[in-house]
Design a protein around this motif. Structure first.
Motif, PDB file in Angstrom:
ATOM      1  N   VAL A  79       6.395   3.360  14.184  1.00 50.80           N
ATOM      2  CA  VAL A  79       5.389   2.770  13.283  1.00 50.80           C
ATOM      3  C   VAL A  79       5.227   3.603  12.017  1.00 50.80           C
ATOM      4  O   VAL A  79       5.182   3.061  10.912  1.00 50.80           O
ATOM      5  CB  VAL A  79       4.039   2.596  14.019  1.00 50.80           C
ATOM      6  N   LEU A  80       5.159   4.912  12.167  1.00 52.53           N
ATOM      7  CA  LEU A  80       5.008   5.778  10.989  1.00 52.53           C
ATOM      8  C   LEU A  80       6.228   5.677  10.078  1.00 52.53           C
ATOM      9  O   LEU A  80       6.097   5.566   8.856  1.00 52.53           O
ATOM     10  CB  LEU A  80       4.785   7.228  11.411  1.00 52.53           C
ATOM     11  N   GLY A  81       7.411   5.693  10.674  1.00 49.42           N
ATOM     12  CA  GLY A  81       8.628   5.586   9.870  1.00 49.42           C
ATOM     13  C   GLY A  81       8.726   4.255   9.154  1.00 49.42           C
ATOM     14  O   GLY A  81       9.063   4.187   7.968  1.00 49.42           O
ATOM     15  N   MET A  82       8.413   3.168   9.858  1.00 46.80           N
ATOM     16  CA  MET A  82       8.449   1.843   9.251  1.00 46.80           C
ATOM     17  C   MET A  82       7.459   1.764   8.089  1.00 46.80           C
ATOM     18  O   MET A  82       7.776   1.253   7.017  1.00 46.80           O
ATOM     19  CB  MET A  82       8.135   0.776  10.306  1.00 46.80           C
ATOM     20  N   THR A  83       6.276   2.303   8.301  1.00 47.43           N
ATOM     21  CA  THR A  83       5.255   2.250   7.259  1.00 47.43           C
ATOM     22  C   THR A  83       5.683   3.048   6.033  1.00 47.43           C
ATOM     23  O   THR A  83       5.499   2.608   4.899  1.00 47.43           O
ATOM     24  CB  THR A  83       3.901   2.757   7.795  1.00 47.43           C
ATOM     25  N   MET A  84       6.261   4.217   6.242  1.00 47.74           N
ATOM     26  CA  MET A  84       6.716   5.034   5.114  1.00 47.74           C
ATOM     27  C   MET A  84       7.848   4.333   4.349  1.00 47.74           C
ATOM     28  O   MET A  84       7.850   4.320   3.121  1.00 47.74           O
ATOM     29  CB  MET A  84       7.179   6.411   5.596  1.00 47.74           C
ATOM     30  N   LEU A  85       8.792   3.753   5.082  1.00 40.59           N
ATOM     31  CA  LEU A  85       9.879   3.039   4.405  1.00 40.59           C
ATOM     32  C   LEU A  85       9.353   1.847   3.618  1.00 40.59           C
ATOM     33  O   LEU A  85       9.853   1.518   2.544  1.00 40.59           O
ATOM     34  CB  LEU A  85      10.916   2.558   5.423  1.00 40.59           C
ATOM     35  N   ARG A  86       8.336   1.217   4.144  1.00 37.98           N
ATOM     36  CA  ARG A  86       7.779   0.014   3.524  1.00 37.98           C
ATOM     37  C   ARG A  86       6.886   0.326   2.323  1.00 37.98           C
ATOM     38  O   ARG A  86       6.925  -0.381   1.317  1.00 37.98           O
ATOM     39  CB  ARG A  86       6.991  -0.726   4.596  1.00 37.98           C
ATOM     40  N   THR A  87       6.069   1.369   2.428  1.00 35.90           N
ATOM     41  CA  THR A  87       5.067   1.601   1.389  1.00 35.90           C
ATOM     42  C   THR A  87       5.391   2.740   0.439  1.00 35.90           C
ATOM     43  O   THR A  87       5.172   2.624  -0.752  1.00 35.90           O
ATOM     44  CB  THR A  87       3.682   1.883   2.014  1.00 35.90           C
ATOM     45  N   SER A  88       5.897   3.827   0.951  1.00 36.84           N
ATOM     46  CA  SER A  88       6.095   5.004   0.114  1.00 36.84           C
ATOM     47  C   SER A  88       7.464   5.006  -0.558  1.00 36.84           C
ATOM     48  O   SER A  88       7.574   5.191  -1.760  1.00 36.84           O
ATOM     49  CB  SER A  88       5.908   6.267   0.956  1.00 36.84           C
ATOM     50  N   THR A  89       8.508   4.798   0.238  1.00 41.09           N
ATOM     51  CA  THR A  89       9.850   4.816  -0.343  1.00 41.09           C
ATOM     52  C   THR A  89      10.319   3.446  -0.784  1.00 41.09           C
ATOM     53  O   THR A  89      11.298   3.337  -1.504  1.00 41.09           O
ATOM     54  CB  THR A  89      10.868   5.418   0.655  1.00 41.09           C
ATOM     55  N   LYS A  90       9.630   2.394  -0.320  1.00 44.37           N
ATOM     56  CA  LYS A  90       9.898   1.011  -0.720  1.00 44.37           C
ATOM     57  C   LYS A  90      11.366   0.617  -0.523  1.00 44.37           C
ATOM     58  O   LYS A  90      12.022   0.093  -1.421  1.00 44.37           O
ATOM     59  CB  LYS A  90       9.450   0.760  -2.154  1.00 44.37           C
ATOM     60  N   VAL A  91      11.871   0.870   0.674  1.00 43.72           N
ATOM     61  CA  VAL A  91      13.244   0.505   1.026  1.00 43.72           C
ATOM     62  C   VAL A  91      13.310  -1.009   1.218  1.00 43.72           C
ATOM     63  O   VAL A  91      12.504  -1.596   1.927  1.00 43.72           O
ATOM     64  CB  VAL A  91      13.673   1.237   2.322  1.00 43.72           C
ATOM     65  N   GLU A  92      14.270  -1.645   0.545  1.00 42.52           N
ATOM     66  CA  GLU A  92      14.460  -3.096   0.640  1.00 42.52           C
ATOM     67  C   GLU A  92      15.554  -3.410   1.649  1.00 42.52           C
ATOM     68  O   GLU A  92      16.500  -2.634   1.777  1.00 42.52           O
ATOM     69  CB  GLU A  92      14.832  -3.670  -0.730  1.00 42.52           C
ATOM     70  N   PRO A  93      15.418  -4.492   2.353  1.00 38.45           N
ATOM     71  CA  PRO A  93      14.475  -5.593   2.203  1.00 38.45           C
ATOM     72  C   PRO A  93      13.139  -5.378   2.932  1.00 38.45           C
ATOM     73  O   PRO A  93      12.250  -6.218   2.851  1.00 38.45           O
ATOM     74  CB  PRO A  93      15.217  -6.789   2.796  1.00 38.45           C
ATOM     75  N   LEU A  94      12.984  -4.247   3.630  1.00 41.05           N
ATOM     76  CA  LEU A  94      11.778  -4.030   4.418  1.00 41.05           C
ATOM     77  C   LEU A  94      10.506  -4.047   3.568  1.00 41.05           C
ATOM     78  O   LEU A  94       9.500  -4.635   3.955  1.00 41.05           O
ATOM     79  CB  LEU A  94      11.872  -2.696   5.183  1.00 41.05           C
ATOM     80  N   ALA A  95      10.555  -3.434   2.393  1.00 41.28           N
ATOM     81  CA  ALA A  95       9.351  -3.318   1.560  1.00 41.28           C
ATOM     82  C   ALA A  95       8.770  -4.663   1.162  1.00 41.28           C
ATOM     83  O   ALA A  95       7.548  -4.822   1.099  1.00 41.28           O
ATOM     84  CB  ALA A  95       9.653  -2.491   0.309  1.00 41.28           C
ATOM     85  N   SER A  96       9.614  -5.635   0.906  1.00 39.83           N
ATOM     86  CA  SER A  96       9.100  -6.932   0.465  1.00 39.83           C
ATOM     87  C   SER A  96       9.183  -8.008   1.549  1.00 39.83           C
ATOM     88  O   SER A  96       8.921  -9.179   1.270  1.00 39.83           O
ATOM     89  CB  SER A  96       9.857  -7.394  -0.785  1.00 39.83           C
ATOM     90  N   ALA A  97       9.505  -7.597   2.755  1.00 41.88           N
ATOM     91  CA  ALA A  97       9.626  -8.571   3.848  1.00 41.88           C
ATOM     92  C   ALA A  97       8.275  -9.199   4.162  1.00 41.88           C
ATOM     93  O   ALA A  97       7.224  -8.587   3.985  1.00 41.88           O
ATOM     94  CB  ALA A  97      10.188  -7.888   5.091  1.00 41.88           C
ATOM     95  N   ASP A  98       8.343 -10.419   4.622  1.00 43.61           N
ATOM     96  CA  ASP A  98       7.157 -11.156   5.043  1.00 43.61           C
ATOM     97  C   ASP A  98       6.449 -10.377   6.159  1.00 43.61           C
ATOM     98  O   ASP A  98       7.090  -9.895   7.092  1.00 43.61           O
ATOM     99  CB  ASP A  98       7.596 -12.536   5.546  1.00 43.61           C
ATOM    100  N   HIS A  99       5.124 -10.266   6.043  1.00 49.82           N
ATOM    101  CA  HIS A  99       4.345  -9.530   7.040  1.00 49.82           C
ATOM    102  C   HIS A  99       4.590 -10.043   8.450  1.00 49.82           C
ATOM    103  O   HIS A  99       4.718  -9.262   9.393  1.00 49.82           O
ATOM    104  CB  HIS A  99       2.843  -9.616   6.734  1.00 49.82           C
ATOM    105  N   GLN A 100       4.656 -11.354   8.612  1.00 52.43           N
ATOM    106  CA  GLN A 100       4.829 -11.921   9.952  1.00 52.43           C
ATOM    107  C   GLN A 100       6.188 -11.565  10.532  1.00 52.43           C
ATOM    108  O   GLN A 100       6.298 -11.260  11.719  1.00 52.43           O
ATOM    109  CB  GLN A 100       4.642 -13.446   9.924  1.00 52.43           C
ATOM    110  N   ALA A 101       7.229 -11.579   9.704  1.00 52.53           N
ATOM    111  CA  ALA A 101       8.567 -11.231  10.192  1.00 52.53           C
ATOM    112  C   ALA A 101       8.606  -9.776  10.667  1.00 52.53           C
ATOM    113  O   ALA A 101       9.164  -9.474  11.728  1.00 52.53           O
ATOM    114  CB  ALA A 101       9.607 -11.462   9.098  1.00 52.53           C
TER     115      ALA A 101
END
Length: 188
Positions: free
Chosen positions: A149-171
């Motif tokens: 969870v921490l790693g996913m959150t960091m990739l999504r919010t801090s480092t903004k790795v795509e496609p994870l950063a802009s992926a649909d919340h539900q997906a």
């Protein structure tokens, strides 16, 4: 405590979280924090005793924010829903800063011990949400789940790795729920 004192404490914690997250524990001074909060530096000692006490308060807030209320009956699905809601559907800048506090190495033994203690307490609560009896195996799986969870959150919010950063919340939520459910439920 007066409303002014509560407001000052909040300002100091917010300023400290930002400084600790971006500059690290060792490089952050109490003068920097007080200046950012717009208050006298003596108030840090008054409200938190020390820089370490203020750091502990920042991490205690992380643990409170990340964890659901302790439940008398284990409930894996409810715990997963709460953790994923926080991590996927409602990340904010403050949430990202709090996570950075948990992940950033400080170079200070005292601060690192506080960080490890906070992460351990959260993993223990998560394991307790799965079963009443927390075994070493279950605690290990809870720590791995927390790392995911921490790693996913960091990739999504801090480092903004795509496609994870802009992926649909539900997906993201659906995929994460499946992985965490299997991880925490363990072998059957």
């Amino acid at each position: 405590m007066s409303k002014d004192a509560e407001a000052t404490r909040r300002l100091l914690v917010q300023a400290a979280r930002r400084r600790f997250a971006f500059d690290g524990y060792r490089a952050t001074t109490v003068r920097d924090i007080a200046a950012d909060a717009g208050v006298n530096v003596a108030l840090i000692n008054r409200y938190f005793v020390s820089k370490e006490g203020l750091f502990r308060e920042c991490l205690d807030r992380v643990a409170r924010d990340l964890s659901a209320e302790e439940r008398p009956v284990p409930d894996l699905e409810r715990s997963l829903a709460g953790m994923i809601e926080h991590a996927v559907r409602s990340p904010t800048d403050d949430d990202s800063l709090q996570l950075m506090l948990l992940l950033r190495s400080s170079g200070d033994d005292g601060a690192d011990a506080i960080r490890r203690e906070t992460l351990r307490r959260y993993a223990e609560r998560l394991a307790g949400a799965v079963r009443d009896e927390v075994t070493d195996d279950l605690l290990l799986r809870a720590e791995i789940a927390l790392a995911v969870v921490l790693g996913m959150t960091m990739l999504r919010t801090s480092t903004k790795v795509e496609p994870l950063a802009s992926a649909d919340h539900q997906a993201v939520s659906d995929a994460l729920t499946g992985v965490l459910r299997q991880l925490l439920a363990g072998p059957r």
